[in-house]
Write an enzyme that holds these catalytic residues in place. Structure first.
Site, PDB file in Angstrom:
ATOM      1  N   ASN A  10       0.879  -1.175   0.000  1.00  0.00           N
ATOM      2  CA  ASN A  10       0.000   0.000   0.000  1.00  0.00           C
ATOM      3  C   ASN A  10       0.910   1.217   0.000  1.00  0.00           C
ATOM      4  OD1 ASN A  10      -1.800   2.038   0.466  1.00  0.00           O
ATOM      5  ND2 ASN A  10      -2.345   1.406   2.560  1.00  0.00           N
ATOM      6  N   TRP A  11       1.025   1.825  -1.175  1.00  0.00           N
ATOM      7  CA  TRP A  11       1.968   2.947  -1.297  1.00  0.00           C
ATOM      8  C   TRP A  11       1.412   4.233  -0.686  1.00  0.00           C
ATOM      9  CZ3 TRP A  11       4.652   2.668  -6.820  1.00  0.00           C
ATOM     10  CH2 TRP A  11       5.302   1.431  -6.940  1.00  0.00           C
ATOM     11  N   LYS A  12       0.114   4.222  -0.331  1.00  0.00           N
ATOM     12  CA  LYS A  12      -0.552   5.396   0.271  1.00  0.00           C
ATOM     13  C   LYS A  12      -0.353   6.626  -0.626  1.00  0.00           C
ATOM     14  CE  LYS A  12       0.041   3.329   4.766  1.00  0.00           C
ATOM     15  NZ  LYS A  12      -0.138   3.497   6.191  1.00  0.00           N
ATOM     16  N   HIS A  95      -9.592   1.075   4.270  1.00  0.00           N
ATOM     17  CA  HIS A  95      -8.367   1.234   5.070  1.00  0.00           C
ATOM     18  C   HIS A  95      -8.690   2.128   6.264  1.00  0.00           C
ATOM     19  CE1 HIS A  95      -4.333   2.417   6.247  1.00  0.00           C
ATOM     20  NE2 HIS A  95      -3.905   1.352   5.596  1.00  0.00           N
ATOM     21  N   GLU A  97      -7.211   4.513   7.505  1.00  0.00           N
ATOM     22  CA  GLU A  97      -7.003   5.956   7.259  1.00  0.00           C
ATOM     23  C   GLU A  97      -8.220   6.560   6.571  1.00  0.00           C
ATOM     24  OE1 GLU A  97      -3.219   5.487   5.305  1.00  0.00           O
ATOM     25  OE2 GLU A  97      -2.366   4.842   7.209  1.00  0.00           O
ATOM     26  N   GLU A 167      -5.929  -5.383  10.007  1.00  0.00           N
ATOM     27  CA  GLU A 167      -4.894  -4.393  10.322  1.00  0.00           C
ATOM     28  C   GLU A 167      -5.227  -3.689  11.638  1.00  0.00           C
ATOM     29  OE1 GLU A 167      -2.712  -3.035   6.566  1.00  0.00           O
ATOM     30  OE2 GLU A 167      -4.470  -1.783   6.747  1.00  0.00           O
ATOM     31  N   GLY A 173       1.944   1.809  10.741  1.00  0.00           N
ATOM     32  CA  GLY A 173       2.884   2.924  10.647  1.00  0.00           C
ATOM     33  C   GLY A 173       3.548   3.292  11.965  1.00  0.00           C
ATOM     34  N   SER A 213       2.917  -2.666  10.262  1.00  0.00           N
ATOM     35  CA  SER A 213       4.371  -2.716  10.485  1.00  0.00           C
ATOM     36  C   SER A 213       4.974  -4.075  10.121  1.00  0.00           C
ATOM     37  CB  SER A 213       4.707  -2.319  11.926  1.00  0.00           C
ATOM     38  OG  SER A 213       4.265  -1.001  12.180  1.00  0.00           O
ATOM     39  N   GLY A 234       2.576  -1.344   4.333  1.00  0.00           N
ATOM     40  CA  GLY A 234       2.668   0.089   4.049  1.00  0.00           C
ATOM     41  C   GLY A 234       4.110   0.523   3.862  1.00  0.00           C
ATOM     42  N   GLY A 235       4.713   1.026   4.925  1.00  0.00           N
ATOM     43  CA  GLY A 235       6.063   1.608   4.861  1.00  0.00           C
ATOM     44  C   GLY A 235       7.082   0.735   4.139  1.00  0.00           C
TER      45      GLY A 235
HETATM   46  C1  PEP Z   1      -1.023  -0.080   5.923  1.00  0.00           C
HETATM   47  O1  PEP Z   1      -1.124   1.129   5.830  1.00  0.00           O
HETATM   48  O2  PEP Z   1      -1.859  -0.806   5.359  1.00  0.00           O
HETATM   49  C2  PEP Z   1       0.078  -0.634   6.705  1.00  0.00           C
HETATM   50  C3  PEP Z   1       0.027  -1.868   7.093  1.00  0.00           C
HETATM   51  O3  PEP Z   1       1.100   0.245   6.980  1.00  0.00           O
HETATM   52  P1  PEP Z   1       2.492  -0.136   7.718  1.00  0.00           P
HETATM   53  O4  PEP Z   1       2.994  -1.406   7.097  1.00  0.00           O
HETATM   54  O5  PEP Z   1       3.383   1.030   7.424  1.00  0.00           O
HETATM   55  O6  PEP Z   1       2.190  -0.289   9.167  1.00  0.00           O
END
Ligand code: PEP
Length: 249
Positions: A10-12, A95, A97, A167, A173, A213, A234-235
């Site tokens: 997920n490049w956001k 998501h 967010e 999640e 994050g 994470s 994500g990251g």
């Molecule tokens: C996400 O935003 O879906 C996610 C899992 O982010 P991260 O891996 O950065 O926690």
């Protein structure tokens, strides 16, 4: 029943079109695992160039959102047809967010899941509890509620196409990963909920990812759990580490 592992990045709201193409080209040689479905979920504006960049590889492309209407006076929105015609095959829905910053309700998300399915996109449906909910002991109740609302009125045949991403919000994050046991406990509860809504065969066919994470050092342990069929990342999806996560799948 064997479920194929699916690792989605997920490049956001990161990467301009030219940066996105550069990142896709950097990651492609690192994610060639035949046992894993690999997806780059990218900002809308990056879909067309990234689809072009991944042509002929094992990587599929996803959007990060969609709107529920087919066309019309919805300034700034993007339809499922537009996403599909751009060459994306997946779409992230719900998501945390979007639930938090854009007030997306479960009823609205249910409409989005139905629209994605109607148009032939594979929804990656996110769910997960806040830290307060975990500390209050209502994690499983809450996640079951989300799943039941978000899948209301969706047939078993359609449900089998959906990917669910568990999640925990407190792990997104933050660098705090759920332990593999915590993640397994909730993913198992989600599968039990799916068996109640549908039947065991349907529940066994649906892939459930963990997200929060996930990185190169914790991916293998999480992915080894029986009800964790992949990761939403994500990251770490913006770095070469993503290749190590795919290799762990
Ligand atoms: C996400 O935003 O879906 C996610 C899992 O982010 P991260 O891996 O950065 O926690």
């Amino acid at each position: 029943m064997a479920r194929r592992t699916i690792i989605a990045g997920n490049w956001k709201m990161n990467k301009t079109p030219s940066e996105a193409v550069a990142l896709a080209k950097e990651l492609i040689p690192l994610v060639g695992n035949d046992n894993v479905d690999v997806v780059f979920c990218v900002p809308f504006i990056d879909i067309v160039p990234v689809v072009e960049a991944v042509k002929g590889t094992n990587v599929k492309v996803g959007a990060e959102n969609l709107y529920i209407e087919d066309s019309g006076a919805y300034t700034g929105e993007i339809s499922a047809d537009m996403i599909k015609d751009s060459g994306a095959e997946y779409v992230i829905i719900g998501h945390s967010e979007r639930r938090e910053y854009f007030n997306e309700s479960d009823a609205f998300l249910n409409t989005k899941v139905k629209k994605a399915l109607e148009k032939g996109l594979i929804p990656i449906l996110c769910c997960g509890e806040s830290l307060e909910q975990r500390e209050t002991g209502v994690t499983i109740d809450f996640v079951r509620y989300q799943i039941k609302c978000d899948l209301a009125g969706i047939s078993a045949d359609d449900a089998k196409k959906i990917v669910i991403a568990y999640e925990p919000i407190w792990a997104i994050g933050t660098g705090k990963t759920a332990t593999s046991d915590q993640a397994q406990e909730v993913c198992q509860a989600i599968r039990e909920c799916l068996a109640e809504i549908y039947d065991q065969a349907t529940a066994d066919a649906i892939r459930i990812q963990y997200g929060g994470s996930m990185n190169a050092s914790n991916a293998a342990e999480l992915l080894a759990k029986p009800d964790i069929d992949g990761g939403l990342v994500g990251g770490a999806s913006l770095k070469p580490d993503f290749g190590e996560i795919v290799a762990a799948g």
